[in-house]
Design an enzyme around this catalytic site. Structure first.
Site, PDB file in Angstrom:
ATOM      1  N   GLU A 293       0.789  -1.228   0.000  1.00 16.13           N
ATOM      2  CA  GLU A 293       0.000   0.000   0.000  1.00 16.13           C
ATOM      3  C   GLU A 293       0.827   1.287   0.000  1.00 16.13           C
ATOM      4  OE1 GLU A 293      -3.068  -0.178   3.002  1.00 16.13           O
ATOM      5  OE2 GLU A 293      -4.175  -1.663   1.875  1.00 16.13           O
TER       6      GLU A 293
ATOM      7  N   GLU B 224      -5.434  -8.636   0.182  1.00  9.10           N
ATOM      8  CA  GLU B 224      -6.259  -8.340   1.368  1.00  9.10           C
ATOM      9  C   GLU B 224      -7.691  -8.092   0.926  1.00  9.10           C
ATOM     10  OE1 GLU B 224      -4.898  -5.224   4.061  1.00  9.10           O
ATOM     11  OE2 GLU B 224      -2.814  -5.843   3.788  1.00  9.10           O
TER      12      GLU B 224
HETATM   13  C1  BGP Z   1      -4.738  -2.247   5.109  1.00  9.51           C
HETATM   14  C2  BGP Z   1      -3.390  -2.645   5.651  1.00  9.51           C
HETATM   15  C3  BGP Z   1      -3.409  -3.731   6.680  1.00  9.51           C
HETATM   16  C4  BGP Z   1      -4.624  -3.716   7.577  1.00  9.51           C
HETATM   17  C5  BGP Z   1      -5.913  -3.411   6.831  1.00  9.51           C
HETATM   18  C6  BGP Z   1      -7.099  -3.190   7.738  1.00  9.51           C
HETATM   19  O1  BGP Z   1      -4.697  -0.906   4.721  1.00  9.51           O
HETATM   20  O2  BGP Z   1      -2.545  -3.108   4.621  1.00  9.51           O
HETATM   21  O3  BGP Z   1      -2.203  -3.701   7.371  1.00  9.51           O
HETATM   22  O4  BGP Z   1      -4.433  -2.955   8.683  1.00  9.51           O
HETATM   23  O5  BGP Z   1      -5.785  -2.294   6.009  1.00  9.51           O
HETATM   24  O6  BGP Z   1      -7.001  -1.932   8.322  1.00  9.51           O
HETATM   25  P1  BGP Z   1      -7.354  -1.660   9.847  1.00  9.51           P
HETATM   26  O7  BGP Z   1      -6.474  -2.577  10.599  1.00  9.51           O
HETATM   27  O8  BGP Z   1      -7.069  -0.245  10.076  1.00  9.51           O
HETATM   28  O9  BGP Z   1      -8.784  -2.007   9.991  1.00  9.51           O
END
Ligand code: BGP
Length: 471
Positions: free
Chosen positions: A164, A370
């Site tokens: 990201e 993800e």
């Molecule tokens: C993405 C990241 C992850 C994870 C996910 C969920 O942006 O790559 O590392 O954190 O989001 O986000 P959050 O944990 O803030 O709900």
């Protein structure tokens, strides 16, 4: 009638985590300090020091992953376990740890998909200017990646360069990662340019010097299609701007070796002066990826912005809830979509649209690294979590993914976020994503035992049927 195609044989059904959110042991066995170790999310949320203690439990956890049927596991390597200062002295214990972890995956025939850098920049590098320090970072990142290829490349065939990059650029403007530091757009876009160069150098090195490892490498941005708030031409133009600023600015330069012209024009209009040096074009031209991995949570919706380039505050926003670029677009709520309790909209059809757009734009295989839903959860009396909402979320997204396959999109792998509960990047341990429950609270570590949620058994069945039970 729409006749669904089946998933290809050998499709990699997996799940995802990242080092700082799952491992814990943040100062064990020679690990150095990273920017996230110092992140201060207030008293309300836990820090990342213990997380899910995967560092000590990885053998038991990987056994559970294997019972889930996972064919791939997307995880990241903690830079400061390998190089505590980011560069220089190597920490053999870090190398040993990841060797053991990868061997454990190989034992269960789980394909490792490895992110080289997932937010946790070594603090020692940040102190010297971090990504703004071009010379330091190009050297440190390529050296670190080389060490990973040399030590793990015999078993790792899928590498992700930077998780990201686009979100990192945005959240740094909001001031989320480095404690107390809110960076200007000038600085964030300059840092992003250095990341782009570092990524291209690493890709080139991998293709040239590690050819015999026969692996593949690609970026892992967070891609989300922008919708116009209305059919007003001004809003449609704003959505076009938003797609450039959030998505294509990062992927075009990675795949084509050239910046998107609309992004370049924005830099000029907004007085953002990127330090393009002689030789940069050549670096970008020579480091192109084999596939594109991306994280998908939701689409976003925008309307036309006032013609004013002064940067706004963006307070309270995060990677999904919105992001404005003055003069380009303003994020708005999409009234057609439901949102989760953290305000992240849920849009499975947008997932299909995003897959189609991304694939048609570059014709490179894609991988989902993800996708998932964060929810507050507790164990029930039967020591499980009846997470039907998560099953619904995945069912709807997988149906759309299968439609995208039918549309002709070439997809290698699907790795939902997350394999096991871990610390959210913003909301501590209370925002859970896993198929496996970890018995701890925000500040009470309880017994850290693992319990399979209902979605665990549901996903196990999906994998058994190679996804074709979803119709
Ligand atoms: C993405 C990241 C992850 C994870 C996910 C969920 O942006 O790559 O590392 O954190 O989001 O986000 P959050 O944990 O803030 O709900």
């Amino acid at each position: 009638m729409f006749k669904l195609e089946n998933y290809p044989k050998g499709f990699l059904w997996g799940a995802s985590t990242s080092a700082f959110q799952v491992e814990g042991a943040s100062n064990k066995d020679g690990k150095g300090v990273s920017v996230v170790d110092l992140a201060n999310h207030g008293k309300e949320y836990c820090d990342f020091s213990i997380a899910s203690d995967f560092y000590h439990n990885y053998k038991e956890d990987i056994k559970l992953f294997s019972q889930l049927g996972m064919k791939s596991y997307r995880f990241s390597i903690s830079w400061t376990r390998i190089y505590p200062q980011g560069n220089g002295e190597i920490n053999q214990k870090g190398i040993d740890y990841y060797n053991d972890l990868i061997n454990e995956l190989v034992k269960y025939k789980i394909e490792p998909i490895v992110t080289i850098y997932h937010f946790d920049l070594p603090w020692a590098l940040e102190e010297q200017g971090g990504w703004a320090n071009r010379k330091l970072m190009l050297e440190a990142f390529t050296n670190y990646a080389k060490t990973l290829f040399e030590n793990f490349g015999d078993r790792v065939k899928y590498w992700l360069t930077i998780n990201e990059q686009n979100i990192l650029t945005m959240v740094n403007m909001i001031g989320l990662f480095v404690p107390g530091v809110k960076k200007s757009p000038q600085l964030c876009y300059q840092e992003s340019h250095v990341m782009t160069l570092a990524q291209a150098l690493v890709i080139k090195m991998y293709h040239k010097d590690f050819k015999n490892q026969k692996g593949k490498i690609g970026p892992a941005p967070n891609i989300a299609m922008a919708y116009p708030a209305s059919a007003k031409p001004e809003d449609v133009l704003a959505a076009s701007n938003a797609n450039v600023m959030r998505n294509w600015m990062y992927t075009d330069v990675c795949v084509n070796g050239k910046y998107n012209p609309i992004a370049l024009s924005y830099f000029k209009q907004a007085n953002i002066d990127i330090d393009f040096q002689t030789g940069d074009d050549e670096i970008l031209e020579n480091g192109k990826p084999d596939f594109i991995a991306f994280n998908y949570y939701s689409t976003f919706t925008v309307k036309a912005a006032e013609p004013n380039f002064e940067y706004q505050k963006n307070n309270g926003l995060d990677q999904q809830t919105g992001f404005d670029v003055p003069g380009m677009f303003v994020s708005v709520k999409n009234e057609n979509l439901k949102a989760n309790e953290y305000g992240w909209e849920i849009d499975p059809i947008g997932f299909r649209t995003t897959l189609r757009e991304l694939y048609s734009r570059y014709l490179l295989p894609v991988m989902i690294t993800e996708n998932g839903i964060g929810v507050r959860e507790e164990l029930n009396q039967n020591n499980t979590v009846e997470d039907d909402y998560r099953i619904d979320y995945y069912k709807n997204h997988l149906l759309e993914m299968r439609k995208a396959i039918t549309d002709g999109v070439e997809i290698i792998s699907y790795n939902p976020w997350t394999a096991i509960d871990l610390v959210s990047s913003h909301q501590g341990f209370q925002k859970r994503y896993g198929f496996i429950y970890v018995n701890r609270d925000e500040h009470d570590l309880k017994d850290m035992k693992r319990y399979c949620k209902k979605s665990f058994y549901w996903y196990q069945d999906v994998i058994k049927n190679n996804g074709n039970s979803i119709k």
